[in-house]
Design a protein around this motif. Structure first.
Motif, PDB file in Angstrom:
ATOM      1  N   GLY B 207       0.818  -1.226   0.000  1.00 51.62           N
ATOM      2  CA  GLY B 207       0.000   0.000   0.000  1.00 51.62           C
ATOM      3  C   GLY B 207       0.844   1.265   0.000  1.00 51.62           C
ATOM      4  N   GLY B 208       2.132   1.158   0.273  1.00 46.32           N
ATOM      5  CA  GLY B 208       3.002   2.339   0.301  1.00 46.32           C
ATOM      6  C   GLY B 208       3.511   2.755  -1.066  1.00 46.32           C
ATOM      7  N   ALA B 209       3.197   1.962  -2.099  1.00 47.75           N
ATOM      8  CA  ALA B 209       3.745   2.258  -3.435  1.00 47.75           C
ATOM      9  C   ALA B 209       3.045   3.457  -4.077  1.00 47.75           C
ATOM     10  CB  ALA B 209       3.607   1.031  -4.319  1.00 47.75           C
ATOM     11  N   HIS B 210       3.720   4.081  -5.026  1.00 44.87           N
ATOM     12  CA  HIS B 210       3.151   5.247  -5.721  1.00 44.87           C
ATOM     13  C   HIS B 210       2.382   4.847  -6.971  1.00 44.87           C
ATOM     14  CE1 HIS B 210       5.527   8.524  -3.549  1.00 44.87           C
ATOM     15  NE2 HIS B 210       5.784   7.394  -2.926  1.00 44.87           N
ATOM     16  N   ILE B 211       2.655   3.653  -7.467  1.00 43.68           N
ATOM     17  CA  ILE B 211       1.908   3.182  -8.642  1.00 43.68           C
ATOM     18  C   ILE B 211       1.938   1.658  -8.670  1.00 43.68           C
ATOM     19  CG2 ILE B 211       3.915   3.322 -10.211  1.00 43.68           C
ATOM     20  CD1 ILE B 211       1.872   4.136 -12.437  1.00 43.68           C
ATOM     21  N   ASN B 212       0.861   1.074  -9.144  1.00 47.12           N
ATOM     22  CA  ASN B 212       0.807  -0.379  -9.347  1.00 47.12           C
ATOM     23  C   ASN B 212       0.850  -0.673 -10.843  1.00 47.12           C
ATOM     24  OD1 ASN B 212       0.665  -1.271  -6.666  1.00 47.12           O
ATOM     25  ND2 ASN B 212      -1.508  -0.742  -6.561  1.00 47.12           N
ATOM     26  N   LEU B 213       1.793  -1.496 -11.225  1.00 42.34           N
ATOM     27  CA  LEU B 213       1.917  -1.882 -12.635  1.00 42.34           C
ATOM     28  C   LEU B 213       1.301  -3.262 -12.790  1.00 42.34           C
ATOM     29  CD1 LEU B 213       5.618  -0.741 -13.112  1.00 42.34           C
ATOM     30  CD2 LEU B 213       3.514   0.564 -13.556  1.00 42.34           C
ATOM     31  N   VAL B 214       0.163  -3.309 -13.433  1.00 44.31           N
ATOM     32  CA  VAL B 214      -0.590  -4.564 -13.543  1.00 44.31           C
ATOM     33  C   VAL B 214      -0.251  -5.173 -14.903  1.00 44.31           C
ATOM     34  CG1 VAL B 214      -2.857  -5.619 -13.383  1.00 44.31           C
ATOM     35  CG2 VAL B 214      -2.400  -3.489 -12.180  1.00 44.31           C
ATOM     36  N   ILE B 215       0.386  -6.325 -14.885  1.00 44.25           N
ATOM     37  CA  ILE B 215       0.897  -6.851 -16.160  1.00 44.25           C
ATOM     38  C   ILE B 215       0.038  -7.978 -16.726  1.00 44.25           C
ATOM     39  CG2 ILE B 215       3.266  -6.093 -15.775  1.00 44.25           C
ATOM     40  CD1 ILE B 215       3.957  -8.976 -14.973  1.00 44.25           C
ATOM     41  N   ARG B 216      -1.135  -8.193 -16.172  1.00 46.61           N
ATOM     42  CA  ARG B 216      -2.081  -9.152 -16.774  1.00 46.61           C
ATOM     43  C   ARG B 216      -3.476  -8.796 -16.266  1.00 46.61           C
ATOM     44  NH1 ARG B 216      -0.245 -14.774 -14.141  1.00 46.61           N
ATOM     45  NH2 ARG B 216      -2.024 -15.559 -15.343  1.00 46.61           N
ATOM     46  N   GLY B 217      -4.449  -9.131 -17.082  1.00 46.21           N
ATOM     47  CA  GLY B 217      -5.824  -8.773 -16.754  1.00 46.21           C
ATOM     48  C   GLY B 217      -6.265  -9.296 -15.405  1.00 46.21           C
ATOM     49  N   GLU B 218      -5.773 -10.468 -15.040  1.00 42.09           N
ATOM     50  CA  GLU B 218      -6.195 -11.079 -13.779  1.00 42.09           C
ATOM     51  C   GLU B 218      -5.783 -10.251 -12.570  1.00 42.09           C
ATOM     52  OE1 GLU B 218      -4.533 -12.497 -16.268  1.00 42.09           O
ATOM     53  OE2 GLU B 218      -4.617 -14.675 -16.208  1.00 42.09           O
ATOM     54  N   GLY B 219      -4.844  -9.331 -12.748  1.00 45.71           N
ATOM     55  CA  GLY B 219      -4.378  -8.531 -11.611  1.00 45.71           C
ATOM     56  C   GLY B 219      -5.196  -7.275 -11.382  1.00 45.71           C
ATOM     57  N   GLU B 220      -6.090  -6.954 -12.331  1.00 45.86           N
ATOM     58  CA  GLU B 220      -6.787  -5.669 -12.222  1.00 45.86           C
ATOM     59  C   GLU B 220      -7.708  -5.571 -10.996  1.00 45.86           C
ATOM     60  OE1 GLU B 220      -8.950  -4.397 -15.688  1.00 45.86           O
ATOM     61  OE2 GLU B 220      -8.697  -2.286 -15.114  1.00 45.86           O
ATOM     62  N   PRO B 221      -8.480  -6.619 -10.656  1.00 49.89           N
ATOM     63  CA  PRO B 221      -9.306  -6.485  -9.438  1.00 49.89           C
ATOM     64  C   PRO B 221      -8.466  -6.176  -8.199  1.00 49.89           C
ATOM     65  CG  PRO B 221     -10.044  -8.363 -10.734  1.00 49.89           C
ATOM     66  CD  PRO B 221      -8.784  -7.874 -11.370  1.00 49.89           C
ATOM     67  N   ALA B 222      -7.298  -6.780  -8.090  1.00 48.55           N
ATOM     68  CA  ALA B 222      -6.429  -6.491  -6.936  1.00 48.55           C
ATOM     69  C   ALA B 222      -5.980  -5.028  -6.990  1.00 48.55           C
ATOM     70  CB  ALA B 222      -5.214  -7.416  -6.945  1.00 48.55           C
ATOM     71  N   TYR B 234      -3.079   2.842 -10.911  1.00 44.86           N
ATOM     72  CA  TYR B 234      -2.476   1.666 -11.564  1.00 44.86           C
ATOM     73  C   TYR B 234      -2.493   1.810 -13.073  1.00 44.86           C
ATOM     74  CZ  TYR B 234      -7.126  -0.284 -12.712  1.00 44.86           C
ATOM     75  OH  TYR B 234      -8.369  -0.491 -13.231  1.00 44.86           O
ATOM     76  N   LEU B 235      -1.587   1.060 -13.681  1.00 41.85           N
ATOM     77  CA  LEU B 235      -1.523   0.989 -15.146  1.00 41.85           C
ATOM     78  C   LEU B 235      -1.617  -0.481 -15.536  1.00 41.85           C
ATOM     79  CD1 LEU B 235      -0.951   2.181 -17.981  1.00 41.85           C
ATOM     80  CD2 LEU B 235       1.481   1.882 -17.505  1.00 41.85           C
ATOM     81  N   LEU B 236      -2.580  -0.789 -16.396  1.00 45.11           N
ATOM     82  CA  LEU B 236      -2.740  -2.165 -16.871  1.00 45.11           C
ATOM     83  C   LEU B 236      -2.098  -2.286 -18.244  1.00 45.11           C
ATOM     84  CD1 LEU B 236      -4.004  -5.027 -16.815  1.00 45.11           C
ATOM     85  CD2 LEU B 236      -6.120  -4.000 -17.658  1.00 45.11           C
ATOM     86  N   GLY B 237      -1.128  -3.166 -18.375  1.00 44.56           N
ATOM     87  CA  GLY B 237      -0.524  -3.375 -19.687  1.00 44.56           C
ATOM     88  C   GLY B 237       0.819  -4.057 -19.593  1.00 44.56           C
ATOM     89  N   ARG B 238       1.196  -4.675 -20.695  1.00 47.39           N
ATOM     90  CA  ARG B 238       2.507  -5.325 -20.786  1.00 47.39           C
ATOM     91  C   ARG B 238       3.303  -4.585 -21.859  1.00 47.39           C
ATOM     92  NH1 ARG B 238       2.479 -10.474 -18.481  1.00 47.39           N
ATOM     93  NH2 ARG B 238       4.222 -11.231 -19.729  1.00 47.39           N
ATOM     94  N   PRO B 239       4.469  -4.083 -21.519  1.00 50.26           N
ATOM     95  CA  PRO B 239       5.235  -3.315 -22.499  1.00 50.26           C
ATOM     96  C   PRO B 239       6.055  -4.210 -23.425  1.00 50.26           C
ATOM     97  CG  PRO B 239       6.347  -3.272 -20.383  1.00 50.26           C
ATOM     98  CD  PRO B 239       5.116  -4.098 -20.203  1.00 50.26           C
ATOM     99  N   TYR B 240       5.757  -4.178 -24.708  1.00 50.17           N
ATOM    100  CA  TYR B 240       6.534  -4.928 -25.707  1.00 50.17           C
ATOM    101  C   TYR B 240       7.040  -3.961 -26.761  1.00 50.17           C
ATOM    102  CZ  TYR B 240       4.707  -9.311 -23.827  1.00 50.17           C
ATOM    103  OH  TYR B 240       4.404 -10.364 -23.008  1.00 50.17           O
ATOM    104  N   GLY B 241       8.221  -4.209 -27.275  1.00 48.39           N
ATOM    105  CA  GLY B 241       8.779  -3.392 -28.358  1.00 48.39           C
ATOM    106  C   GLY B 241       9.455  -2.136 -27.829  1.00 48.39           C
ATOM    107  N   ILE B 242      10.152  -1.484 -28.716  1.00 45.78           N
ATOM    108  CA  ILE B 242      10.904  -0.282 -28.293  1.00 45.78           C
ATOM    109  C   ILE B 242       9.933   0.876 -28.080  1.00 45.78           C
ATOM    110  CG2 ILE B 242      12.706   1.346 -28.978  1.00 45.78           C
ATOM    111  CD1 ILE B 242      13.886  -1.026 -30.664  1.00 45.78           C
ATOM    112  N   ASP B 243       9.087   1.120 -29.078  1.00 40.51           N
ATOM    113  CA  ASP B 243       8.118   2.209 -28.926  1.00 40.51           C
ATOM    114  C   ASP B 243       7.065   1.862 -27.875  1.00 40.51           C
ATOM    115  OD1 ASP B 243       9.465   3.564 -30.841  1.00 40.51           O
ATOM    116  OD2 ASP B 243       8.120   2.992 -32.480  1.00 40.51           O
ATOM    117  N   GLY B 244       6.660   0.599 -27.872  1.00 43.56           N
ATOM    118  CA  GLY B 244       5.642   0.153 -26.905  1.00 43.56           C
ATOM    119  C   GLY B 244       6.120   0.359 -25.477  1.00 43.56           C
TER     120      GLY B 244
END
Lengths: 420, 409
Positions: B207-222, B234-244
């Protein structure tokens, strides 16, 4: 103790525990050329079975497929689904199918025999099944002996070949395991041997009722031998339980008499060595207390032998209590010993208890090397061996461990330089 | 479920176990036959999970089933508390207690008072219509709901990763790449990598974090729960590629109000492009002259497939081949769920281009298993330092795999 249920866990928290019989059945079935399998269970069983039988199709057209129950089938049964699955496997060319039935279909009481009765007439493939719910079959041996016994259902009665003996418990090609001298002695007298075990072919198993005798060299094959005696009248002789020279003498003599053979001193050398080693062992082992750890194939017959040599059993780990074990248990109590029986399922938790018992010698597999407990390890490698030579190997191994202990107790090393 | 030739969709119970088994400072007790936990342990070791949660089973026999006996559970908990002193004991039902209706939460409530220093945490979702992904989702949510406590925001910015679990192929390498680029870009460290590299204490402090990086859909409810309780965006997404990956970092900067280290980002992009430079003419030629060979087919977790697809077909201009996901609940128009029959057909039909799928599928089809992006796996993964798929290094790795596939063709 009268059955498997009487074997209690030494400590309660299982970690990691015994193998599931499903695992052993999956391994064994994959090794029988021409035999297909259908594992019936939940996603867990189906997934984990692939650790040990990884490919859905074998080299010789075998199919190793999986049937997974859904929520509805858990409640209402999977009869229709299984019949459909068997039809599909039949159409896909399976010659014979072993159904490996795991916990949930066994728990919900699915009547597999009734399903077979219904569907078998319309199928080309012969079907058999083995019920292996781990809640009934606590450790792995039923995965071997019940699976092998189930293959009896694939056999038909045949005319007896008076020169044919089945050897139950060795595969045809097992060069890494020494061949008991009895077997070439039989071959030399014109007997044709057929080896039956995982590693044999479906055809070997299906032809087996033509034999005049079954020689059992592994505990996992004894139930199949008993079934073949009952259903096809093939008698059997068990050799795997015989360790002492006298009982091996008796069995070999009976075998010779049955066929009208004289062994002409074929086993004299190894027999004499066994007698010498037995005498040495009696002197060295007398009065020593022992414990059995896991991974001993034939624990109670071995315990009886060691006790006859003068050792005292303290605690025996048993994976399985076979029906014939009652006789060996009685032998032990008749000799005045009533050791504790247990199942070790957590090596770390069990170890302090084993240390407290302070045995002189242990046998079997200890997961974490612990030099404070002297141990004769790796007794699994006697699989498929019988007769005087096995007794010799066993006694030599025990005596060599005793020698190591006595060297360690004397302190220092035998070789190397010493100070002035 | 029915007849299968290959591993079926894992159960929710398996998803829960794979999510929890990597958490340090805890023990996990499964109420059920011991074989399941033994082989789960083997599977986890093969996946590279070591020295984390201690795994136990109670075993259960026919007498326990017939009489509804639960003493084995009591004895096991007692033994585990005495020997290991865990902060938390996770309790899982296996299939047999699910059938006979053992009320694990009630048993835990009863036993809890005997162990005031140890949290007994029962997990549900063991039902027979619950699949792996739902199990993972519920496990992540329950951990966030029950263990995360109200703590002050950390003085220096921090982040959590939610959804890095042992059921995903190469989960450790991907998480490590995200930690590396977060540290490099924003100079911030993770509080909790949930759950592949974490402990009970780290989950409590997330709970002390400044942002939650959610790397799969199943993590969004948490993540939603943590947002509600602690106000953590929070940010939901998986970063792929250089621009991505750059876009993903931009989004993090915006959401969390962080300033990116422009020099680090520039260097990462340049290094990646330089590493790719040697093979770019080949790819341009293939895409232009042999478009039928420049097709990317993907099968696996929906988010992984979507992410690699966005890099391959967006940033890299490959054509989209047949793409599918491995969970019926995550099916979508562009990435539908394929049953075993459908994916085996797709794999067999695949003639040209790049096929990335599970190790099991690729091995069975005699395809290049280097192109594995998803489970079921068929091999041991003892060390976690294999190249990732996500992030800048993941982009280079993916292109490296594709160019080698061209050579093998």
């Amino acid at each position: 103790m009268k059955s498997n249920n009487g074997i209690k866990f030494l400590t309660p928290a299982v970690s990691p525990g015994n193998h599931c019989p499903m695992r052993i059945a999956s391994v064994n079935v994959e090794k029988i050329k021409g035999l297909s399998s259908l594992l019936v269970g939940m996603p867990e069983c189906a997934t984990h079975s692939r650790l040990y039988n990884p490919k859905p199709e074998g080299r010789n057209g075998e199919l190793h497929w999986l049937y997974v129950l859904d929520a509805q089938e858990v409640v209402f049964g999977c009869r229709n689904g299984l019949i459909d699955a068997l039809r599909k496997m039949d159409n896909a060319g399976a010659k014979a199918i072993l159904m490996i039935v795991t916990c949930i279909p066994e728990l919900i009481g699915e009547d597999i025999q009734a399903i077979l009765n219904e569907v078998q007439p319309e199928l080309s493939a012969r079907i058999t099944f083995v019920m292996l719910g781990q809640f009934k079959n606590i450790s792995y041996p039923p995965g071997s002996w019940k699976t092998m016994e189930a293959l009896g259902m694939l056999m038909d009665g045949k005319a007896t070949d008076s020169n044919r003996i089945n050897v139950l418990g060795r595969a045809p090609e097992e060069e890494h395991i020494p061949l008991p001298s009895l077997l070439p002695a039989l071959t030399g007298r014109g007997i044709a041997l057929r080896y039956l075990a995982p590693g044999s072919s479906l055809e070997d198993f299906q032809s087996a009722p033509d034999a005049v005798l079954n020689l059992v060299v592994s505990p996992f094959m004894q139930p199949l031998a008993a079934r073949m005696e009952q259903e096809f009248g093939v008698p059997y002789i068990s050799l795997h339980t015989l360790y002492d020279v006298e009982s091996i003498d008796k069995a070999y003599r009976a075998l010779g008499e049955r066929f009208g053979y004289s062994w002409d001193g074929a086993f004299d050398k190894e027999r004499q060595e066994a007698l010498t080693l037995q005498k040495q062992a009696e002197k060295r082992l007398g009065g020593l207390q022992y414990i059995f750890f896991p991974r001993i194939d034939i624990p109670l017959p071995l315990a009886v032998y060691l006790t006859k040599l003068g050792m005292e059993p303290l605690l025996l780990h048993l994976e399985e209590y076979y029906p014939e074990d009652r006789e060996y248990a009685k032998e032990l109590t008749d000799m005045g010993y009533n050791p504790w029986i247990c199942r070790m399922v957590n090596a770390q938790a069990d170890l302090p208890i084993l240390k407290k018992l302070a045995p002189d010698l242990c046998f079997g597999y200890l997961p974490e090397p612990n030099k404070t407990i002297p141990c004769v390890p790796d007794l699994f490698d006697f699989y498929g061996q019988v007769g005087y030579a096995r007794t010799n190997h066993l006694l030599k191994r025990i005596l060599s461990i005793l020698n190591e202990i006595s060297i360690a107790e004397k302190g220092g090393t035998v070789h190397g330089a010493a100070s002035i | 479920m029915g007849l299968h030739r290959f591993k079926p969709l894992p159960s929710g119970r398996m998803g829960i176990l794979w999510t929890l088994a990597s958490i340090r400072g805890a023990a996990l007790v499964e109420f059920g036959c011991m074989g399941h936990m033994l082989y789960s342990g083997v599977t986890l070791k093969r996946a590279g999970v070591h020295n984390a949660c201690k795994l136990y089973s109670t075993h259960i026999d026919e007498t326990d089933i017939a009489l509804g006996g639960t003493e084995r559970l009591n004895h096991t908990i007692d033994n585990v508390v005495m020997r290991d002193h865990p902060r938390v004991i996770f309790l899982l039902p296996s299939s047999i207690p699910e059938v006979i209706g053992t009320d694990l939460p009630a048993l835990c409530a009863e036993l809890q008072q005997e162990y005031p220093g140890v949290r007994l945490l029962p997990f549900g979702y063991g039902g027979f219509n619950v699949t792996q992904h739902r199990g993972v989702q519920e496990a992540l949510l329950l951990l966030a709901k029950t263990l995360a406590v109200g703590v002050k925001r950390t003085q220096e910015p921090t982040f959590n990763i939610i959804g890095s679990c042992a059921d995903l192929f190469r989960f450790q390498a991907d998480a490590m790449e995200l930690v590396r680029i977060m540290e490099g870009t924003f100079g911030i460290k993770p509080l909790c990598v949930m759950t592949s590299d974490t402990s009970i204490t780290e989950i409590e402090n997330m709970g002390g974090a400044h942002i939650n990086l959610v790397i799969r859909g199943e993590g969004e409810p948490a993540a939603k729960h943590l947002q509600q309780c602690f106000g953590t965006p929070y940010l939901l997404g998986r970063p792929y590629g250089i621009d991505g990956t750059t876009r993903w970092l931009d989004q993090i900067a915006q959401i969390a109000g962080l300033t990116a280290d422009a020099a680090f980002l520039k260097a990462q992009r340049e290094i990646s492009r330089q590493q790719l430079a040697a093979v770019m003419p080949s790819f341009r030629h293939i895409i232009r002259a042999h478009p039928e060979e420049a097709v990317l087919s993907l099968g696996g977790h929906a988010d992984v497939v979507r992410g690699i697809l966005s890099f391959g077909c967006g940033e890299f201009s490959l054509g989209k081949g047949t793409c599918w996901c491995d969970c019926p609940d995550m099916t979508s128009e562009d990435i539908p769920y394929f049953s075993e029959e459908q994916w085996t057909q797709a794999v067999q039909k695949h003639q040209k281009g790049y096929l990335m799928a599970s190790g099991e599928a690729l091995e069975w089809a005699g395809r290049n298993t280097e192109l594995q992006i998803s489970n079921p796996d068929t091999k041991w993964r003892l060390h976690p330092y294999e190249p990732p798929f996500m992030g800048f290094r993941g982009a280079v790795h993916l292109v490296n795999l594709w160019i080698n596939e061209n050579i093998e063709d």
